[in-house]
Write a protein that holds these residues in place. Structure first.
Motif, PDB file in Angstrom:
ATOM      1  N   ILE A 256      -5.611 -12.767  -2.706  1.00 31.51           N
ATOM      2  CA  ILE A 256      -4.457 -13.647  -2.538  1.00 31.51           C
ATOM      3  C   ILE A 256      -4.357 -14.584  -3.745  1.00 31.51           C
ATOM      4  CG2 ILE A 256      -5.816 -15.351  -1.237  1.00 31.51           C
ATOM      5  CD1 ILE A 256      -2.185 -14.462  -0.377  1.00 31.51           C
ATOM      6  N   HIS A 257      -3.133 -14.859  -4.182  1.00 25.00           N
ATOM      7  CA  HIS A 257      -2.904 -15.857  -5.223  1.00 25.00           C
ATOM      8  C   HIS A 257      -1.524 -16.442  -5.007  1.00 25.00           C
ATOM      9  CE1 HIS A 257      -3.607 -17.795  -9.133  1.00 25.00           C
ATOM     10  NE2 HIS A 257      -2.302 -17.654  -9.308  1.00 25.00           N
ATOM     11  N   GLY A 258      -1.468 -17.727  -4.667  1.00 22.39           N
ATOM     12  CA  GLY A 258      -0.180 -18.343  -4.380  1.00 22.39           C
ATOM     13  C   GLY A 258       0.524 -17.625  -3.253  1.00 22.39           C
ATOM     14  N   ASP A 259       1.750 -17.184  -3.497  1.00 24.12           N
ATOM     15  CA  ASP A 259       2.518 -16.474  -2.477  1.00 24.12           C
ATOM     16  C   ASP A 259       2.331 -14.963  -2.541  1.00 24.12           C
ATOM     17  OD1 ASP A 259       3.574 -18.858  -1.529  1.00 24.12           O
ATOM     18  OD2 ASP A 259       5.327 -18.760  -2.848  1.00 24.12           O
ATOM     19  N   LEU A 260       1.422 -14.500  -3.402  1.00 22.52           N
ATOM     20  CA  LEU A 260       1.262 -13.066  -3.602  1.00 22.52           C
ATOM     21  C   LEU A 260      -0.028 -12.545  -2.976  1.00 22.52           C
ATOM     22  CD1 LEU A 260       2.360 -12.788  -7.345  1.00 22.52           C
ATOM     23  CD2 LEU A 260       3.767 -12.426  -5.301  1.00 22.52           C
ATOM     24  N   LEU A 261       0.106 -11.450  -2.259  1.00 23.93           N
ATOM     25  CA  LEU A 261      -1.050 -10.758  -1.702  1.00 23.93           C
ATOM     26  C   LEU A 261      -1.118  -9.377  -2.326  1.00 23.93           C
ATOM     27  CD1 LEU A 261      -2.390 -10.656   1.868  1.00 23.93           C
ATOM     28  CD2 LEU A 261      -1.777  -8.475   0.802  1.00 23.93           C
ATOM     29  N   PHE A 262      -2.323  -8.990  -2.747  1.00 19.75           N
ATOM     30  CA  PHE A 262      -2.534  -7.701  -3.408  1.00 19.75           C
ATOM     31  C   PHE A 262      -3.395  -6.812  -2.531  1.00 19.75           C
ATOM     32  CE2 PHE A 262      -2.155 -11.088  -6.566  1.00 19.75           C
ATOM     33  CZ  PHE A 262      -1.042 -10.656  -7.269  1.00 19.75           C
ATOM     34  N   LEU A 263      -3.008  -5.546  -2.443  1.00 20.27           N
ATOM     35  CA  LEU A 263      -3.642  -4.600  -1.540  1.00 20.27           C
ATOM     36  C   LEU A 263      -3.998  -3.328  -2.309  1.00 20.27           C
ATOM     37  CD1 LEU A 263      -4.039  -4.903   1.604  1.00 20.27           C
ATOM     38  CD2 LEU A 263      -2.029  -3.443   1.854  1.00 20.27           C
ATOM     39  N   SER A 264      -5.224  -2.867  -2.139  1.00 19.05           N
ATOM     40  CA  SER A 264      -5.687  -1.654  -2.816  1.00 19.05           C
ATOM     41  C   SER A 264      -5.508  -0.422  -1.938  1.00 19.05           C
ATOM     42  CB  SER A 264      -7.172  -1.770  -3.167  1.00 19.05           C
ATOM     43  OG  SER A 264      -7.376  -2.556  -4.306  1.00 19.05           O
ATOM     44  N   THR A 265      -4.966   0.633  -2.513  1.00 16.84           N
ATOM     45  CA  THR A 265      -4.853   1.919  -1.828  1.00 16.84           C
ATOM     46  C   THR A 265      -5.701   2.952  -2.569  1.00 16.84           C
ATOM     47  OG1 THR A 265      -2.603   1.457  -1.054  1.00 16.84           O
ATOM     48  CG2 THR A 265      -3.304   3.760  -1.065  1.00 16.84           C
ATOM     49  N   ASP A 266      -6.723   3.448  -1.895  1.00 14.16           N
ATOM     50  CA  ASP A 266      -7.595   4.471  -2.467  1.00 14.16           C
ATOM     51  C   ASP A 266      -7.627   5.683  -1.543  1.00 14.16           C
ATOM     52  OD1 ASP A 266      -9.348   5.549  -4.353  1.00 14.16           O
ATOM     53  OD2 ASP A 266     -11.099   4.901  -3.222  1.00 14.16           O
ATOM     54  N   ALA A 267      -6.450   6.090  -1.145  1.00 11.06           N
ATOM     55  CA  ALA A 267      -6.275   7.286  -0.321  1.00 11.06           C
ATOM     56  C   ALA A 267      -4.981   7.934  -0.771  1.00 11.06           C
ATOM     57  CB  ALA A 267      -6.212   6.918   1.160  1.00 11.06           C
ATOM     58  N   SER A 268      -5.030   9.190  -1.087  1.00 11.57           N
ATOM     59  CA  SER A 268      -3.861   9.865  -1.635  1.00 11.57           C
ATOM     60  C   SER A 268      -2.745   9.929  -0.601  1.00 11.57           C
ATOM     61  CB  SER A 268      -4.252  11.278  -2.084  1.00 11.57           C
ATOM     62  OG  SER A 268      -3.180  11.903  -2.744  1.00 11.57           O
ATOM     63  N   ARG A 269      -1.566   9.366  -0.971  1.00 13.72           N
ATOM     64  CA  ARG A 269      -0.441   9.247  -0.040  1.00 13.72           C
ATOM     65  C   ARG A 269       0.782   9.984  -0.582  1.00 13.72           C
ATOM     66  NH1 ARG A 269      -2.445   7.646   4.596  1.00 13.72           N
ATOM     67  NH2 ARG A 269      -0.357   6.958   5.206  1.00 13.72           N
ATOM     68  N   SER A 270       1.710  10.253   0.300  1.00 11.31           N
ATOM     69  CA  SER A 270       2.922  10.979  -0.085  1.00 11.31           C
ATOM     70  C   SER A 270       3.822  10.157  -1.007  1.00 11.31           C
ATOM     71  CB  SER A 270       3.701  11.404   1.161  1.00 11.31           C
ATOM     72  OG  SER A 270       4.011  10.273   1.964  1.00 11.31           O
ATOM     73  N   ASP A 271       3.767   8.827  -0.883  1.00 11.10           N
ATOM     74  CA  ASP A 271       4.525   7.940  -1.756  1.00 11.10           C
ATOM     75  C   ASP A 271       3.931   6.546  -1.637  1.00 11.10           C
ATOM     76  OD1 ASP A 271       5.836   6.534   0.513  1.00 11.10           O
ATOM     77  OD2 ASP A 271       6.981   8.382   0.738  1.00 11.10           O
ATOM     78  N   ASP A 272       4.587   5.550  -2.250  1.00 11.78           N
ATOM     79  CA  ASP A 272       4.039   4.197  -2.279  1.00 11.78           C
ATOM     80  C   ASP A 272       4.535   3.323  -1.132  1.00 11.78           C
ATOM     81  OD1 ASP A 272       6.665   3.836  -3.021  1.00 11.78           O
ATOM     82  OD2 ASP A 272       6.220   2.647  -4.815  1.00 11.78           O
ATOM     83  N   SER A 273       5.242   3.879  -0.183  1.00  6.72           N
ATOM     84  CA  SER A 273       5.777   3.078   0.925  1.00  6.72           C
ATOM     85  C   SER A 273       4.734   2.873   2.004  1.00  6.72           C
ATOM     86  CB  SER A 273       7.005   3.763   1.521  1.00  6.72           C
ATOM     87  OG  SER A 273       6.608   4.867   2.324  1.00  6.72           O
ATOM     88  N   CYS A 274       5.034   1.957   2.917  1.00 12.60           N
ATOM     89  CA  CYS A 274       4.154   1.739   4.063  1.00 12.60           C
ATOM     90  C   CYS A 274       4.393   2.769   5.160  1.00 12.60           C
ATOM     91  CB  CYS A 274       4.342   0.325   4.617  1.00 12.60           C
ATOM     92  SG  CYS A 274       3.609  -0.950   3.554  1.00 12.60           S
ATOM     93  N   ASP A 275       5.354   3.657   4.941  1.00 18.04           N
ATOM     94  CA  ASP A 275       5.619   4.754   5.888  1.00 18.04           C
ATOM     95  C   ASP A 275       5.063   6.072   5.364  1.00 18.04           C
ATOM     96  OD1 ASP A 275       7.091   3.114   7.679  1.00 18.04           O
ATOM     97  OD2 ASP A 275       8.836   3.275   6.365  1.00 18.04           O
ATOM     98  N   SER A 276       4.283   6.019   4.306  1.00 18.93           N
ATOM     99  CA  SER A 276       3.757   7.239   3.697  1.00 18.93           C
ATOM    100  C   SER A 276       2.782   7.939   4.635  1.00 18.93           C
ATOM    101  CB  SER A 276       3.054   6.910   2.381  1.00 18.93           C
ATOM    102  OG  SER A 276       1.873   6.163   2.631  1.00 18.93           O
TER     103      SER A 276
END
Length: 484
Positions: free
Chosen positions: A128-148
């Motif tokens: 977390i930094h200020g208003d920004l939250l960063f999330l790591s994805t280390d699993a191969s997904r169909s796309d970059d959406s949260c519905d992948s």
């Protein structure tokens, strides 16, 4: 390794008058859902041999559970593993293989869930930094959406990397940007730019294969993502420094080859970082944020299987590296494995400038024997900001939470612990404390299956930590605190 003077705590049930009194006091003040039960025990004096039962709690007298908030739908399945923690003000942000959760911890004994974001993509390491939250994805997904959905890494269009959320409104986080990185993002480390106009994310990843279009061997680098704070949607990879130009450790039976890094801890105020890179431990100069330089590399070809994470002491003169023997899914806290494997290794930093080196001093492993149905190994921890001493709290999966002192690098010792019994006494179910961190007066533990645990530490050796308060804490972006 230096053990407590207590008997074998994991196989002993303590039944002294003092322990009983402390237990009753703990139950009396514990809020609903703390998991404190009549069979809980606090270690003290005389003991009777007996293994902990399923979900039974044991602890040293100085460490007690004051709250437990179980995982809630849709994160309440066995596969929805709780992961790492970041802090800001009255909030804790906890990753989950299915997304992340924002907790209100203004009253530590009564944490509340503010919001949950469903966004599958293991491990969902979070900062977390200020208003920004960063999330790591280390699993191969169909796309970059949260519905992948899951998709093989052999498919060129598959996606892995960093997701960025705006969490100004804690009840309604907004997904605003993604950045694809080579081999995904197993973990990431936030490093503020010196001009404070940007932050960098040092992205650690590993596991290349010739059949993976976006993760080709050799993979001896990290990805550096630059995030302009005024326009985070311009975030992009700006460098991929090669940390092992001559190749990393080639591996051995029982010891991982280096094909990337697992995790990096930065100490920005000292322009240092320590990398845990599978088969190698490294000390980095990060004075030039986009061009980190390796100062020294160390290997342990006898006992370390997988260099997992690192922690500096406050003075920046020591590094604790952890060995995640068995990848976190094995029962390695037993007599067969012994005290030097699946443990921590303490290194002193000697020399000056570019001649700084890491010199091994000792191992530390919890002095309790766990059962065959309990995954247990060294995992994520943080310094407790004690003035004048080096003390940290650390997660050991189903080995629980350990508080230990490494002021003397050659003679580390445990000064407190808390743990649950196994999730099952018939089969190994992966669980336990993923991360245990000290933040503004309390210890917060992200339990893989049980949710958020809040612990209270009362010990004369650590009382000065209560004087230190942070507005924001990403443990892998190590802050400094006052000392003497």
């Amino acid at each position: 390794m230096v053990k407590l003077t207590l008997p074998r705590g994991r196989q002993l049930r303590i039944v002294s008058v003092a322990a009983t009194g402390l237990l009753l006091a703990s139950i009396a003040v514990a809020p609903p859902g703390t998991a404190a039960t009549a069979s809980s025990v606090a270690t003290e004096s005389a003991a009777v041999e007996a293994p902990l039962g399923v979900d039974e709690i044991a602890s040293s007298p100085n460490l007690r559970l004051i709250a437990n908030l179980p995982k809630q739908a849709p994160f309440d399945t066995t596969a929805a593993l709780g992961t790492d923690i970041a802090f800001q003000g009255r909030y804790a942000f906890i990753g989950n293989y299915d997304g992340f959760v924002i907790y209100d911890i203004a009253k530590p004994s009564k944490p509340k869930i503010v919001s949950q974001v469903h966004c599958p993509g293991a491990q969902n390491d979070v900062s977390i930094h200020g208003d920004l939250l960063f999330l790591s994805t280390d699993a191969s997904r169909s796309d970059d959406s949260c519905d992948s959905v899951s998709q093989p890494a052999t498919v060129k269009e598959s996606w892995e990397g960093i997701k960025i959320f705006d969490v100004k409104n804690k009840s309604k986080p907004r997904y605003i940007k993604s950045v694809e990185t080579a081999c995904g993002s197993h973990t990431h480390t936030l490093v503020p730019a010196k001009d404070k106009k940007s932050v960098y994310l040092y992205v650690s990843s590993y596991g290349p294969q010739a059949t993976f279009p976006d993760c080709q061997p050799p993979h001896d680098s990290i990805s550096i993502v630059k995030v302009p704070l005024k326009k985070p949607t311009d975030a992009a990879v700006v460098a991929t420094p090669n940390l092992f130009p001559d190749g990393g450790y080639e591996g051995r039976p029982g010891g991982s080859a280096t094909t990337g890094c697992h995790d990096i801890t930065a100490y920005p105020e000292k322009d240092l970082a320590a990398g845990a890179c599978m088969g190698d431990g490294i000390l980095l100069d990060i004075s030039k944020r986009e061009a980190p330089r390796v100062l020294h590399t160390v290997r342990d070809t006898t006992n370390f299987a997988f260099w997992h994470s690192a922690t500096f002491n406050n003075r920046g003169t020591k590094v604790v590296f952890t060995d995640e023997l068995g990848g976190g899914g094995g029962a390695t806290c037993n007599e067969d494995v012994g005290p030097n494997r699946g443990a921590n290794a303490i290194y002193d930093i000697t020399g000056r400038g570019d001649k700084r080196k890491l010199e091994y001093r000792s191992y530390y492993k919890i002095p309790r024997t766990n059962g065959d149905t309990e995954n247990c190994v060294a995992h994520n921890g943080s310094l407790i900001p004690v003035l004048g001493k080096d003390i940290m709290v650390q997660a050991w999966y189903q080995g629980g939470v350990s508080v230990w002192d490494f002021t003397d690098s050659r003679k580390p010792k445990e000064i407190g612990f808390w743990e649950r019994g196994p999730l099952s006494d018939t089969q190994l179910v992966v669980g336990g404390s993923w991360s245990a961190y000290y933040y503004n007066g309390h210890i917060y533990s992200s339990d893989i299956q049980k949710g958020l645990d809040v612990l209270e530490l009362n010990d004369w050796r650590t009382w000065t930590a209560k004087l230190v308060h942070y507005r924001e804490l990403n443990v892998q972006t190590q802050p400094t605190y006052l000392s003497w």
